[in-house]
Each structure stands twice: as C-alpha cells, then as structure tokens.
Scaffold this motif. Structure first.
Motif, PDB file in Angstrom:
ATOM      1  N   LYS A 138       6.071  14.970  97.260  1.00 38.75           N
ATOM      2  CA  LYS A 138       5.542  16.317  97.037  1.00 38.75           C
ATOM      3  C   LYS A 138       6.386  17.385  97.706  1.00 38.75           C
ATOM      4  N   GLY A 140       8.737  18.848  95.404  1.00 42.47           N
ATOM      5  CA  GLY A 140       8.151  19.626  94.322  1.00 42.47           C
ATOM      6  C   GLY A 140       7.587  18.803  93.190  1.00 42.47           C
ATOM      7  N   SER A 141       7.525  17.472  93.348  1.00 40.05           N
ATOM      8  CA  SER A 141       7.047  16.625  92.260  1.00 40.05           C
ATOM      9  C   SER A 141       5.547  16.370  92.381  1.00 40.05           C
TER      10      SER A 141
END
Length: 469
Positions: free
Chosen positions: A132, A135-136
């Motif tokens: 995370k 940015g996933s």
C-alpha cells in the motif's frame, strides 16, 4: 517497499525480509535460527526489524522468530489455527499477536492478509502481501510456506511418519485438497514465495526455481491438475521421502520455544587423550572432512558427515539430541559447522580437535571398490552388500543380493547384520555409502568397503538389476 530473500542451501530453506522504506520498518517471514543475516541486511538498508512471522510450526529447522523477538524487540504474528496441539507455548516471553483466517496486520505501509491453508500441518497459514505504500490496492504475492512450492505442494504425512500420530496423513491430504481450492481462486498474477526449494524433505518433487506465480503453478504444478479428491489423496501420499528423525524434535522445540543461541567459544582440544576421554563418556565424534580423506585415515570411533550441502540433513538423522558433540575439523570451519548444527537444534558442540591431532592416535581406514570388483564379490558369501538409498530409489531397482537399510536408519539396525562378514556399502553415487561405511566402523564392524560410483556406476555398465514388480 524493499524485498530480500535468503536461502540456506543445506536445508533448502527460503526466508524473506520485507521492509517499508517510508517508515523504516521491516518484518522477517519464516526466519531460520541464523538471524544475523536478517539483522545485517536490515541495518545495511536503513531498516529496523519490528516484526517476524511464520507460516507454521516448522519441523525441519529451528525457527528464528523467538531470537528476533529477543534481539530486535520484534513483535511476533503467529497462527491461532489448529487445535490445542498446535498452539505456541512460549508467548509469555514475547510481544505477540495471534492471527487466523481473514486477519490482517501491517508493517509500515505493507499489508499482510492471512489465509488458513492446512494440509501440511493443521495450523498452517499463508500471507498475501499488498504494498500500500507503493500506492497499490491489489496484492503482489503470497508467502506460501510449506503449502505450495514451485512444482509441488507440502507433504501431509509428517505427523504420522515423524511424530507417530496415526491417521493424520489421510486427514492432512484431504485438508490440502480443500486448501488448494483457495489457492486456485487467487489472481494468476500473484507471485508465489515458498519456504523451501529443491532438496527439502518437506515435499517430494520441489523445483529449483526460487519463485513462481499462481498462474504458472495452476498450469504446471501436478497437484493443481487433479480434480478428484480420492485420486489426489492417493498420489500425494505416494512416494514421499522418509522424514529425517530430527523432524519430530523440531516440532517440539518450535512449539515450546527454542533456546536462545549460545555464543560461547568452543573448547579446542590439544591432545588425543582429551579426545579419548570425550569418546569414553559417550560423545558423538563427528569428522567433517571430505569422505576421500576420511577413508584413507580417521580416528577410530569417529563418524564422517562431510561439511557440504547435505551436512545438516544427515546430522539430524544420525546425532542424538542428548549427546555431546566433538568436532574433528579445522579451526576456521568450527563456527560455520556449529551454526549449521544449531539450525536444527543440535546445540551441544562442546569441543573440537584439529584433524592432525586426531590422527595422532589410533586410526582406521576403509577401501573403495569398483562395480566389477563388486560383481565378483557378490559370488562369495563372505561379502554382504548393504544398499543405504531411500525407499523410492530402492523401489525403482536394486542390485541383486543387496539388503536395504536406508542410511538414516542404519545405526538402529546393526543388530540385523550377520557376523564375520566384509560389508560393502552402496548408495546412488558413493556419497551416502561413505557415511554408512563410517557408521559401521565406528560401531565395531571393521571390515568395510565402499562402492565407488554406487548404483549409477553399476547401471552405466549395464550390469543386472532387480526391479520391483
């Protein structure tokens, strides 16, 4: 996110360090007992190890989770699946959180979601990783432990074969069949990070490639091709290698909590009289030199396990946990040997002696023969051929007249040997049989020969073999 993998070649053990570079925090997954390489890597990368986790209570090595809790203050995320027999018993010594199916936890900005994947063991869990911090919102991969390997899956028979818990192999195989349904439902793009590679006894056909994907395993892993449960159970339980003796001890050690590592120096023996005293008191005299050197001359009573990729496995088979261990080894190798033994909980290395000093006392030797000499000796009942390969190898074919005594069980079966023979020891290539020859001589069977080249040399010469019908 930072990702590092670590491979212990002697046990084919894979472990991992995952770090969040934004927060400087890191976690170790399925750590082995040699925790220095995780700590050193984290320090080099500017990270602090704040957590450790493991997929299950391991049977083939001592977990380093408790050691990391002590040395780094790491919080342990441990499985709360399985019945009362599969609960950790050292939790009062560490900071911990118990996790189960559906649990999530984070280290920095890296998220781990827990999947219960029993079959290898009842409490086994896997971890789905999502970065995370990068940015996933979609997962990157799954730490499968001893659930799914590259090209194989975890064996379900260890409880029955290694620990003697009857009836658990079939139950485990059926649990594995259901767990694989969860695996098949995962996205194909997920990377698969297992706890073992080729050479491990935790499966029967592990691949040598260290990483895979869910999609690739769906296409190529034999276990994911079978839709019928009864066929799956039969195939999974067939042909599994003999589990090393020490597996049962590792389960116990990792459940109750391993001892912390001992950093005291190993005593150096200066005289043959000191070595003789340890031998008289029942110590295991372990000569780690190459088998060719050992064959030419060795201390009477020593057992030879060469310090190579197979060292830890055979040490676990042959050394009792209640024995002191004295090494015949060069000083510069002692610490590496000690670490390898400690990896499976053999902590009683009390002394070492240089080979030159050990050979100043009573020495023995044994000779090697080739397959043509063996062919002649088999016609003479004064010779007795012992095949120390594993059961699967034996089932594929053997030399007529051979008696099968798998190397790991040889020392326990010496009472079965006829007296007053010359014993010829044979394996696949000549390496395991050299260990077997040393066992025989150490236990009083002095007339010993080793078959050079083993079964492979015999078959290359197209000499006759017997195949199981």
């Amino acid at each position: 996110m930072l990702f590092r993998s670590f491979f212990d070649e002697q046990l084919a053990h894979m472990s991992y360090l995952v770090g969040c570079q934004r927060t400087g925090e890191a976690i170790v997954i399925d750590p082995g007992r040699n925790v220095d390489w995780y700590i050193d890597t984290a320090k080099k990368e500017g990270l602090q190890i704040v957590a450790a986790t493991e997929t299950h209570i391991h049977a083939d090595f001592v977990s380093g989770a408790k050691e990391l809790a002590k040395r780094c203050g790491a919080k342990l995320y441990l499985s709360d699946e399985g019945d009362a027999n599969w609960k950790y018993q050292y939790l009062d010594e560490v900071d911990y959180e118990l996790v189960k199916e559906g649990s999530t936890f984070t280290v920095g900005n890296v998220e781990f979601k827990v999947l219960h994947t029993p079959g290898h063991t009842p409490e086994h869990i896997s971890f789905i990783l999502t970065d995370k911090g990068g940015g996933s919102t979609e997962p990157m991969g799954i730490f499968t432990g001893d659930f799914v390997f590259v090209g194989d899956i975890g064996r379900p028979d260890l409880l029955e074969k290694a620990a003697g818990v009857a009836g658990t192999a079939d139950v485990g195989a059926r649990q594995m069949f259901q767990s694989l349904k969860k695996f098949k439902a995962l996205p194909d793009y997920l990377q698969v990070w297992p706890a073992h590679g080729a050479g491990s006894a935790c499966g029967k056909a592990l691949g040598a490639v260290p990483v895979s994907t869910v999609g690739y395993e769906k296409l190529n892993n034999w276990a994911l091709q079978i839709e019928d449960e009864e066929e799956f159970v039969k195939l999974l339980l067939t042909g599994q290698p003999e589990p090393p003796k020490y597996f049962a001890m590792m389960k116990k050690v990792n459940k109750i909590g391993p001892a912390y590592l001992n950093d005291e120096e190993v005593q150096a023996l200066q005289t043959i009289e000191q070595l003789n005293e340890y031998k008289a008191n029942g110590a295991f005299i372990l000569d780690v030199r190459p088998s060719q050197e050992f064959a030419k001359a060795h201390y009477a009573g020593a057992i030879n396990i060469p310090f190579n990729k197979s060292f830890t496995n055979w040490a676990g088979w042959l050394i009792n946990y209640d024995q002191d261990i004295v090494l015949i080894a060069n000083q510069e190798d002692v610490q590496a040997i000690r670490k390898a033994l400690a990896y499976i909980g053999l902590d009683r290395v009390v002394a070492y002696i240089e080979p030159s000093v050990a050979l100043s006392g009573e020495v023995e030797s044994y000779e090697e023969i080739d397959v043509h000499q063996l062919q002649q000796y088999l016609k003479d009942d004064r010779y007795y051929l012992i095949d120390v390969r594993n059961q699967a190898e034996w089932d594929e074919g053997y030399i007529e007249g051979a008696q099968h005594m798998m190397l790991g069980t040889l020392a326990d079966r010496l009472h079965e040997l006829p007296e007053n023979k010359t014993y010829i020891v044979q394996c696949r290539s000549g390496a395991r049989s050299a260990i077997g020859a040393s066992i025989l001589q150490a236990k009083g069977f002095k007339q010993v020969l080793n078959l050079k080249g083993g079964y492979l040399a015999w078959t290359r010469e197209k000499l006759p073999i017997v195949k199981q019908s």
